[in-house]
Design an enzyme around this catalytic site. Structure first.
Site, mmCIF file in Angstrom:
data_model
loop_
_atom_site.group_PDB
_atom_site.id
_atom_site.type_symbol
_atom_site.label_atom_id
_atom_site.label_comp_id
_atom_site.label_asym_id
_atom_site.label_seq_id
_atom_site.Cartn_x
_atom_site.Cartn_y
_atom_site.Cartn_z
ATOM 1 C CD GLN A 208 -2.949 0.847 0.025
ATOM 2 O OE1 GLN A 208 -3.297 -0.269 -0.322
ATOM 3 N NE2 GLN A 208 -3.355 1.934 -0.594
ATOM 4 C CG HIS B 209 -0.692 2.497 -4.224
ATOM 5 N ND1 HIS B 209 -1.030 2.288 -5.529
ATOM 6 C CD2 HIS B 209 -1.220 1.466 -3.530
ATOM 7 C CE1 HIS B 209 -1.734 1.179 -5.637
ATOM 8 N NE2 HIS B 209 -1.850 0.655 -4.435
ATOM 9 C CD GLU C 270 -8.309 2.858 -2.013
ATOM 10 O OE1 GLU C 270 -8.319 2.784 -3.259
ATOM 11 O OE2 GLU C 270 -7.353 3.360 -1.366
ATOM 12 C CG HIS C 271 -7.646 -1.269 -0.376
ATOM 13 N ND1 HIS C 271 -6.847 -0.164 -0.593
ATOM 14 C CD2 HIS C 271 -8.115 -1.650 -1.592
ATOM 15 C CE1 HIS C 271 -6.823 0.106 -1.886
ATOM 16 N NE2 HIS C 271 -7.584 -0.770 -2.515
ATOM 17 C CG ASP D 8 -4.465 -3.059 -5.842
ATOM 18 O OD1 ASP D 8 -5.565 -2.538 -5.560
ATOM 19 O OD2 ASP D 8 -3.396 -2.753 -5.279
ATOM 20 C CG HIS E 128 -50.007 18.630 -9.330
ATOM 21 N ND1 HIS E 128 -49.593 19.854 -9.778
ATOM 22 C CD2 HIS E 128 -48.900 17.835 -9.311
ATOM 23 C CE1 HIS E 128 -48.297 19.814 -10.016
ATOM 24 N NE2 HIS E 128 -47.846 18.595 -9.745
#
Length: 416
Positions: A243, A246, A311-312, A345, A404
């Site tokens: 991770q 990245h 996120e993960h 991924d 209406h």
């Protein structure tokens, strides 16, 4: 190392978006609207240090790139494509055509996909976005990716070939988002923009939202790893390293009731870091954005994980299955030691384009259904209308919307 409470106190101050860049991004968007292709070329020279003669890459180069990559990579990409396609097909919305009230599903006409350039050729992002759009039946799929001095990486173009991308433009940053949102002489306006990017891309997507659809406002990538005394420390260490490599802004969270295991994992992280080609990036990420959290119980583990809304989320404990129903704010949940985040991924099937920065509290990862839109169909027969109209007329009266009321009343009168 944080305790549960000290981490909660720290977490309140974490921010995933740098709002100070907003004005500069607004300026870029407005300039692209006014100057169009000329602005894109100017920004490529200023930000990417690349002079671009031709914004669009001929589609014939996609297949040339595919034939140029080695067979192992080609087979791996095809396997990933097939897994993604199968999973997305299994969750795709379908028309409901029964009865007087039902839903119709339509693919979007044209979408734009942003594929980051940066320090790695993210061919997987092409597959994790374009394949979904293809399964949805999108009419035209356009990719933008930052220009490179040596040209766009062949693996990215090969992935475009495999995924069925229609057009590719070598444009990056906020200017690419603006071009997709409003159109230029070369790049057509799209219905929706998806894909990850840096802070400028994220802010640009936020600013153009409403004029065009977007998937999410993506911040730095992140992982939360829950471990216990049974966890393989070396395996978990590599998940942290994966991770952190990245980006220097990437965030890593390690959660456990076992202090010794937390320390053991971090020892392995430091040991293996020396052998990583992206060690400088990892070291900076871990120095600024790594959090080891010592909790008192499994309940606290779950509380912290749901608070982070990562996120993960990787659960590598002996009771991993017990987390599945209790973790409600994960972008994607990886259960057990044989489901590393890295496999998600690339090849598992669900998209790796996921909500970050706590936004999984209210949003989900990209799916085929993000490339579809639905509309309800109301096709009432006479008896159904008669059963409903009286209630509708009464509510229209209360809202003082006479027309209406009369729209329903005239039918009631004629039918009676």
């Amino acid at each position: 190392m944080y305790t549960t409470q000290s981490f909660k106190d720290k977490f309140k101050d974490l921010n995933s978006v740098d709002w100070t860049k907003t004005q500069s991004v607004m300026d870029i968007i407005q300039t692209v609207q006014q100057e169009q292709d000329a602005a894109l070329r100017t920004y490529s020279e200023r930000f990417d240090h690349v002079t671009i003669d031709q914004l669009e890459i001929p589609s014939s180069q996609f297949d040339v790139a595919l034939s140029s990559i080695d067979e192992d990579l080609k087979a791996a990409m095809q396997a990933a494509h097939d897994n993604i396609q199968a999973y997305q097909q299994s969750i795709k919305l379908t028309d409901g055509l029964e009865g007087e009230l039902f839903q119709k599903v339509h693919p979007l006409s044209r979408v734009g996909i942003y594929v980051p350039g940066g320090t790695a050729p993210l061919l997987s992002t092409v597959l994790m976005t374009a394949v979904l759009a293809k399964v949805a039946g999108v009419g035209e799929i356009i990719v933008t990716t930052p220009p490179q001095a040596d040209g766009i990486h062949p693996a990215i173009l090969a992935a475009c070939s495999i995924a069925g991308v229609d057009r590719v433009f070598q444009v990056g940053g906020a200017q690419a988002v603006a071009a997709l949102a409003y159109g230029t002489e070369s790049i057509p306006k799209v219905d929706k923009i998806v894909g990850p990017g840096n802070q400028y891309v994220a802010l640009a997507k936020k600013l153009v939202y409403g004029d065009v659809g977007i998937d999410s406002i993506a911040g730095p990538s992140e992982i939360v790893v829950a471990v216990d005394e049974t966890t393989d420390a070396r395996w978990a260490a590599f998940d942290i390293l994966a991770q952190a490599e990245h980006d220097i802004e990437a965030r890593t969270f390690l959660v456990s009731t076992d202090k010794q295991k937390l320390e053991e994992i971090y020892t392995h992280v430091q040991k293996e870091l020396k052998n990583q080609p992206r060690a400088d990036i990892i070291r900076k990420s871990l120095s600024d954005h790594h959090y080891s959290i010592l909790t008192e119980s499994t309940e606290e583990n779950m509380e912290i994980i749901n608070l982070i809304a990562g996120e993960h989320v990787s659960i590598q404990t002996k009771d991993a299955q017990n987390y599945v129903d209790r973790i409600t704010t994960a972008g994607a949940l990886f259960v057990g030691s044989y489901a590393p985040e890295a496999i998600g991924d690339y090849v598992a099937g669900p998209s790796h384009v996921l909500p970050t920065g706590g936004t999984s509290r209210f949003s989900n990862g990209l799916t085929v259904n993000d490339f579809l839109r639905t509309n309800s169909v109301i096709a009432l027969e006479k008896n159904s209308f008669l059963n409903m109209a009286k209630s509708g007329m009464r509510m229209a009266k209360e809202e003082e919307l006479q027309a209406h009321h009369d729209s329903m009343a005239c039918r009631m009168e004629d039918l009676s």
